[in-house]
Design an enzyme around this catalytic site. Sequence first.
Site, PDB file in Angstrom:
ATOM      1  N   GLU A 145       0.822  -1.220   0.000  1.00 33.65           N
ATOM      2  CA  GLU A 145       0.000   0.000   0.000  1.00 33.65           C
ATOM      3  C   GLU A 145       0.853   1.267   0.000  1.00 33.65           C
ATOM      4  O   GLU A 145       0.346   2.350   0.306  1.00 33.65           O
ATOM      5  CB  GLU A 145      -0.898   0.025   1.247  1.00 33.65           C
ATOM      6  CG  GLU A 145      -1.748  -1.201   1.467  1.00 33.65           C
ATOM      7  CD  GLU A 145      -3.098  -1.113   0.779  1.00 33.65           C
ATOM      8  OE1 GLU A 145      -3.214  -0.371  -0.216  1.00 33.65           O
ATOM      9  OE2 GLU A 145      -4.012  -1.801   1.247  1.00 33.65           O
ATOM     10  N   HIS A 157      -3.194   2.241   8.740  1.00 30.42           N
ATOM     11  CA  HIS A 157      -4.230   1.600   7.926  1.00 30.42           C
ATOM     12  C   HIS A 157      -4.418   0.167   8.406  1.00 30.42           C
ATOM     13  O   HIS A 157      -3.442  -0.529   8.683  1.00 30.42           O
ATOM     14  CB  HIS A 157      -3.800   1.612   6.453  1.00 30.42           C
ATOM     15  CG  HIS A 157      -4.569   0.649   5.598  1.00 30.42           C
ATOM     16  ND1 HIS A 157      -5.936   0.750   5.425  1.00 30.42           N
ATOM     17  CD2 HIS A 157      -4.188  -0.434   4.885  1.00 30.42           C
ATOM     18  CE1 HIS A 157      -6.339  -0.235   4.640  1.00 30.42           C
ATOM     19  NE2 HIS A 157      -5.300  -0.974   4.300  1.00 30.42           N
ATOM     20  N   TYR A 178     -21.181  10.600  20.170  1.00 29.99           N
ATOM     21  CA  TYR A 178     -20.381  11.832  20.033  1.00 29.99           C
ATOM     22  C   TYR A 178     -18.926  11.560  19.663  1.00 29.99           C
ATOM     23  O   TYR A 178     -18.247  12.409  19.076  1.00 29.99           O
ATOM     24  CB  TYR A 178     -20.474  12.683  21.305  1.00 29.99           C
ATOM     25  CG  TYR A 178     -19.661  12.184  22.466  1.00 29.99           C
ATOM     26  CD1 TYR A 178     -20.183  11.269  23.369  1.00 29.99           C
ATOM     27  CD2 TYR A 178     -18.361  12.638  22.660  1.00 29.99           C
ATOM     28  CE1 TYR A 178     -19.428  10.813  24.431  1.00 29.99           C
ATOM     29  CE2 TYR A 178     -17.604  12.184  23.723  1.00 29.99           C
ATOM     30  CZ  TYR A 178     -18.135  11.278  24.601  1.00 29.99           C
ATOM     31  OH  TYR A 178     -17.380  10.827  25.649  1.00 29.99           O
ATOM     32  N   HIS A 218      -7.436  -3.439   8.564  1.00 35.59           N
ATOM     33  CA  HIS A 218      -8.683  -4.094   8.159  1.00 35.59           C
ATOM     34  C   HIS A 218      -9.416  -4.549   9.413  1.00 35.59           C
ATOM     35  O   HIS A 218      -9.834  -5.698   9.504  1.00 35.59           O
ATOM     36  CB  HIS A 218      -8.383  -5.291   7.252  1.00 35.59           C
ATOM     37  CG  HIS A 218      -7.579  -4.969   6.028  1.00 35.59           C
ATOM     38  ND1 HIS A 218      -7.072  -5.938   5.198  1.00 35.59           N
ATOM     39  CD2 HIS A 218      -7.209  -3.775   5.490  1.00 35.59           C
ATOM     40  CE1 HIS A 218      -6.410  -5.356   4.195  1.00 35.59           C
ATOM     41  NE2 HIS A 218      -6.471  -4.051   4.354  1.00 35.59           N
ATOM     42  N   HIS A 263     -12.741  -2.767   1.891  1.00 37.30           N
ATOM     43  CA  HIS A 263     -11.316  -2.848   2.206  1.00 37.30           C
ATOM     44  C   HIS A 263     -11.048  -2.720   3.706  1.00 37.30           C
ATOM     45  O   HIS A 263     -10.657  -3.703   4.326  1.00 37.30           O
ATOM     46  CB  HIS A 263     -10.580  -1.764   1.390  1.00 37.30           C
ATOM     47  CG  HIS A 263      -9.090  -1.847   1.474  1.00 37.30           C
ATOM     48  ND1 HIS A 263      -8.261  -1.371   0.492  1.00 37.30           N
ATOM     49  CD2 HIS A 263      -8.265  -2.333   2.439  1.00 37.30           C
ATOM     50  CE1 HIS A 263      -7.006  -1.585   0.815  1.00 37.30           C
ATOM     51  NE2 HIS A 263      -6.988  -2.167   1.996  1.00 37.30           N
ATOM     52  N   TYR A 300     -10.272  19.653  25.475  1.00 36.28           N
ATOM     53  CA  TYR A 300     -10.203  18.280  25.961  1.00 36.28           C
ATOM     54  C   TYR A 300      -8.788  17.733  25.813  1.00 36.28           C
ATOM     55  O   TYR A 300      -8.098  18.091  24.879  1.00 36.28           O
ATOM     56  CB  TYR A 300     -11.185  17.464  25.121  1.00 36.28           C
ATOM     57  CG  TYR A 300     -11.327  16.000  25.389  1.00 36.28           C
ATOM     58  CD1 TYR A 300     -12.150  15.531  26.429  1.00 36.28           C
ATOM     59  CD2 TYR A 300     -10.680  15.072  24.578  1.00 36.28           C
ATOM     60  CE1 TYR A 300     -12.298  14.173  26.627  1.00 36.28           C
ATOM     61  CE2 TYR A 300     -10.836  13.716  24.790  1.00 36.28           C
ATOM     62  CZ  TYR A 300     -11.646  13.274  25.811  1.00 36.28           C
ATOM     63  OH  TYR A 300     -11.806  11.939  26.000  1.00 36.28           O
TER      64      TYR A 300
HETATM   65 ZN   LIG Z   1      -5.360  -2.660   3.180  1.00 36.29          ZN
END
Ligand SMILES: [Zn+2]
Length: 217
Positions: A78, A97, A118, A99, A160, A213
Amino acid sequence: MAYDADETRLRGEIVAVSQAMADRGLNKGTSGNVSARLEDGLLVTPSGVVPQALTPDAIVRLGGSGRAEVGALKPSSEWRMHVGLYARRPDVQAVVHCHSRHATILACAGRPIPAFHYMVAVGGKAFIPLAPYRTFGTLELADAVADALDGGFACLMANHGQIAAASSLAKALAIAEEVEEQAAVYWGTLAIGGPNILSEDQMAAVFDQFKGYGQDG
Ligand SMILES: [Zn+2]
C-alpha cells in the site's frame, strides 16, 4: 545502520504502533500498514512481515518519489497510498491503515458511520466518511481516501478497511482504535433497529468541548 535521532525515534514508534495494532486486535497477519513522514519522504512498514517479527531496521525508507533505499525490504503493497496521502495533506505526519473487523464490515456494506455517538468526532467530522472502492496499492486509492477525508483524520475504505491520518503516530493509532470501537457499536445498533442520530447542533457542541479536551488541546 546509523540513523539520525528523528529517524531512530520514528522507526521505533512504527514498530510499536504495528505491534499495538496486532495486540489490540485491529489487525490480523500482515494486512495492516503504518507510516510516518520523514523529511521529503516517509518511513513505511515492509511487505509481508508480521508485526511480532518487525524490527526498527526492517522499516523501509522511501524518498519523495517513492524510491526505496538500496538494501531495503520491499515496502508495504500500500506504499503508494501513503505517498499520495502525504502529498495531498501537508498537515499529516503519520498514517495507520488496517482491516479491523467492524470497520471493514461497515465498509463492505457501503455504510459510512453517522453521528450516532459523540466520539465519531475523533475523525474530525460529524461522521466517519466512506471512500469509494479502488484497487489496493494504487494512487487512485490514495486520491479516493484523501477526497473522503476532506481535511479530516479518518475514513472507512469501501470493500477494504479503514485509515487514520494524524499529526503523530500515537494519535493515528488512537483514532484507528476509536473508529473500530465506533464501528462495532454502530454495527450493534443496526442489529436492534438502528441508532438515534445526534443533531448538527449537538455535534457542534461536541467539537466545542473537544477544543478544551485532553492534555495538548
Ligand atoms: Zn489494506
